[in-house]
Design an enzyme around this catalytic site. Sequence first.
Site, PDB file in Angstrom:
ATOM      1  N   ILE A  31      -4.147  -1.633  -3.933  1.00 21.54           N
ATOM      2  CA  ILE A  31      -3.968  -1.861  -5.276  1.00 21.54           C
ATOM      3  C   ILE A  31      -3.049  -2.985  -5.710  1.00 21.54           C
ATOM      4  O   ILE A  31      -3.431  -3.579  -6.821  1.00 21.54           O
ATOM      5  CB  ILE A  31      -3.377  -0.498  -5.595  1.00 21.54           C
ATOM      6  CG1 ILE A  31      -4.244   0.811  -5.754  1.00 21.54           C
ATOM      7  CG2 ILE A  31      -2.995  -0.604  -7.321  1.00 21.54           C
ATOM      8  CD1 ILE A  31      -3.734   2.137  -5.965  1.00 21.54           C
ATOM      9  N   ASN A 104       5.106  -1.238  -7.054  1.00 24.09           N
ATOM     10  CA  ASN A 104       3.702  -0.520  -6.553  1.00 24.09           C
ATOM     11  C   ASN A 104       3.815  -0.317  -5.326  1.00 24.09           C
ATOM     12  O   ASN A 104       2.863   0.517  -4.796  1.00 24.09           O
ATOM     13  CB  ASN A 104       2.590  -1.770  -6.740  1.00 24.09           C
ATOM     14  CG  ASN A 104       1.358  -1.436  -6.024  1.00 24.09           C
ATOM     15  OD1 ASN A 104       0.676  -0.359  -6.496  1.00 24.09           O
ATOM     16  ND2 ASN A 104       1.353  -2.088  -4.948  1.00 24.09           N
ATOM     17  N   SER A 156       0.951   8.128  -9.326  1.00 27.18           N
ATOM     18  CA  SER A 156       0.014   8.849  -8.503  1.00 27.18           C
ATOM     19  C   SER A 156      -0.502  10.048  -9.328  1.00 27.18           C
ATOM     20  O   SER A 156       0.432  10.744  -9.983  1.00 27.18           O
ATOM     21  CB  SER A 156       0.389   9.042  -7.167  1.00 27.18           C
ATOM     22  OG  SER A 156      -0.862  10.057  -6.595  1.00 27.18           O
ATOM     23  N   TYR A 171       5.469  13.042  -0.487  1.00 35.52           N
ATOM     24  CA  TYR A 171       4.824  12.080  -1.233  1.00 35.52           C
ATOM     25  C   TYR A 171       4.707  12.535  -2.879  1.00 35.52           C
ATOM     26  O   TYR A 171       4.925  11.849  -3.823  1.00 35.52           O
ATOM     27  CB  TYR A 171       3.315  11.726  -0.537  1.00 35.52           C
ATOM     28  CG  TYR A 171       2.625  10.848  -1.390  1.00 35.52           C
ATOM     29  CD1 TYR A 171       2.941   9.428  -1.258  1.00 35.52           C
ATOM     30  CD2 TYR A 171       1.618  11.156  -2.425  1.00 35.52           C
ATOM     31  CE1 TYR A 171       2.174   8.415  -1.996  1.00 35.52           C
ATOM     32  CE2 TYR A 171       0.972  10.177  -2.965  1.00 35.52           C
ATOM     33  CZ  TYR A 171       1.251   8.720  -3.063  1.00 35.52           C
ATOM     34  OH  TYR A 171       0.527   8.020  -3.832  1.00 35.52           O
ATOM     35  N   LYS A 175       6.412  11.004  -5.991  1.00 35.20           N
ATOM     36  CA  LYS A 175       5.593  10.234  -7.086  1.00 35.20           C
ATOM     37  C   LYS A 175       6.066  11.049  -8.640  1.00 35.20           C
ATOM     38  O   LYS A 175       6.090  10.376  -9.731  1.00 35.20           O
ATOM     39  CB  LYS A 175       4.222  10.183  -6.962  1.00 35.20           C
ATOM     40  CG  LYS A 175       3.946   9.370  -5.522  1.00 35.20           C
ATOM     41  CD  LYS A 175       4.032   7.974  -6.226  1.00 35.20           C
ATOM     42  CE  LYS A 175       3.497   6.926  -5.045  1.00 35.20           C
ATOM     43  NZ  LYS A 175       3.838   5.447  -5.703  1.00 35.20           N
ATOM     44  N   THR A 205      -9.019   2.560  -0.472  1.00 34.73           N
ATOM     45  CA  THR A 205      -8.168   1.677   0.053  1.00 34.73           C
ATOM     46  C   THR A 205      -7.883   1.960   1.650  1.00 34.73           C
ATOM     47  O   THR A 205      -8.345   3.149   1.851  1.00 34.73           O
ATOM     48  CB  THR A 205      -6.599   1.344  -0.385  1.00 34.73           C
ATOM     49  OG1 THR A 205      -5.880   2.760  -0.509  1.00 34.73           O
ATOM     50  CG2 THR A 205      -6.807   1.021  -2.046  1.00 34.73           C
TER      51      THR A 205
END
Length: 263
Positions: A31, A104, A156, A171, A175, A205
């Site tokens: 990204i 990012n 996210s 995670y 976020k 990705t």
Amino acid sequence: MVLAQPENKHVLKAFDLSGKVAAVTGGARGIGLEVSIALAESGADVALIYNSSKTAESLATDIAAKHNVKAAAYQADVANQEDIEKAIKQITADFGKLDIIVANSGICSNVPAEDYTTEQWHNITKVNLDGAFYTAQAAARIFKEQGYGNVIFTASVSATLVNVPQKQAAYNASKAAVVQMAKCLSVEWIDFCRVNCISPGFIATDILDIHPKEWREKWFDMIPAKRMAEAYELKGAYVFCASDASSYMTGANIVIDGGYSLP
């Protein structure tokens, strides 16, 4: 006042970033690379901040040549406050100013919550949350002195829902914290910069390539669009946030997920 009305009222010209300087962490892959390209396509000079990429310098050279802008690569560990601040100061010195920072960089792991070690938990939070804050903080110090600037966080869809079947509490929590942090900073820094988030859903990705086929099939079943997005499909949102086209927007979180979070 940072939310002052821009003089330009032409909608297409509002997206023009000519004369702007942007820096993107994680800017040499996934990204982040598409964001770097998007900002350059819109006329901005771009600094690609990377940690371990072996191609960042050549990518910056290619971006500069293709889009007729200045572009360069800078190595820094976002989880190290002194390291990322040094890099951002150097970028500002080299480019003469800094208008836009895109925080990012991010990593993910899949560990049952009851099994996390201290190291595993901290590995996620120190990059995704601490690193995002250190990046924004270093840029904000420059923005405050300049009197203007723009912070964009990559959050996210995991900030607002619980992903399945994978287990990734660290995670998701990191976020979610980024989204709330952005809201706090947007108010605290209102006099000298705007702060917004973009929350992608499943993006095709290399980060997702390591997951089992059955996981990917489960995700497709849950996404109304029945496909993942390519990273380039996020480019317009980042340019929007970086430009005068979003001049009255701060503290927002733009979710781009093919409808994944809706059912």
